[in-house]
Design an enzyme around this catalytic site. Structure first.
Site, PDB file in Angstrom:
ATOM      1  N   THR A 138      -7.359  -4.428  -0.220  1.00 31.97           N
ATOM      2  CA  THR A 138      -6.190  -4.953   0.488  1.00 31.97           C
ATOM      3  C   THR A 138      -6.442  -6.358   1.024  1.00 31.97           C
ATOM      4  O   THR A 138      -5.552  -7.212   0.964  1.00 31.97           O
ATOM      5  CB  THR A 138      -5.772  -4.002   1.639  1.00 31.97           C
ATOM      6  OG1 THR A 138      -5.492  -2.713   1.081  1.00 31.97           O
ATOM      7  CG2 THR A 138      -4.538  -4.514   2.366  1.00 31.97           C
TER       8      THR A 138
ATOM      9  N   ASP B 242       0.848  -1.199   0.000  1.00 28.32           N
ATOM     10  CA  ASP B 242       0.000   0.000   0.000  1.00 28.32           C
ATOM     11  C   ASP B 242       0.885   1.251   0.000  1.00 28.32           C
ATOM     12  O   ASP B 242       0.700   2.156  -0.819  1.00 28.32           O
ATOM     13  CB  ASP B 242      -0.902   0.045   1.241  1.00 28.32           C
ATOM     14  CG  ASP B 242      -2.007  -0.986   1.232  1.00 28.32           C
ATOM     15  OD1 ASP B 242      -3.088  -0.674   0.727  1.00 28.32           O
ATOM     16  OD2 ASP B 242      -1.782  -2.096   1.749  1.00 28.32           O
TER      17      ASP B 242
END
Length: 161
Positions: A142, A50
């Protein structure tokens, strides 16, 4: 009326940015380790990918789009990485970003840990109803990413609202 895409340069920059970020994400996903996963204050997971994706997208957009004001509204910030105990994950992010840049030969740049933190925070723009603003979710999905499933690097350009 001019022919062609008035956003051709921005589209080319966005493609390069997302391709670079995807390369980092694929490398991380293939070798995912739980040490690369943190939880944000809202308990949602955040990975080195990320952060790395956000840094690489920001870098590529800054390097590829003509000079001028740069505004990026992105999901991640460096707050958790600045806390005691986050040194190892910050070092991992720094290594991943620098390796991805070197492996692709995209740019002649290398980040320090402080440069990594600063690059993450380039995504703190407030946006607004005028000007141009890039909007980024460095890994949309995610949880799917962590399972080895689908995810997206979601990037958009807002122009004058």
């Amino acid at each position: 009326m001019a022919s062609g895409n008035p956003y051709a340069a921005e589209l080319a920059a966005a493609k390069k940015a997302v391709t670079l970020a995807a390369r980092l994400c694929q490398a991380v996903q293939q070798d995912i380790v739980h040490s690369g996963i943190q939880s944000k204050a809202d308990k949602s997971p955040v990975t080195v990918a990320d952060y790395g994706s956000q840094i690489l997208v920001s870098l590529a957009l800054k390097m590829e789009v003509s000079p001028g004001p740069f505004s990026l509204v992105a999901e991640e910030d460096s707050e958790e990485l600045r806390k005691d105990g986050a040194e190892e994950i910050l070092e991992e992010i720094t290594d991943l970003v620098n390796e991805t840049i070197a492996d692709t030969g995209s740019y002649n740049i290398s980040f320090t840990k402080e440069g990594i933190l600063s690059a993450i925070d380039d995504g703190k723009s407030k946006g607004g109803p005028s000007e141009r603003h890039w909007v980024l979710d460095p890994i949309d999905g995610t949880k799917g990413f962590l399972r080895g499933d689908q995810y997206a690097i979601a990037l958009a350009l807002l122009d004058e609202d």
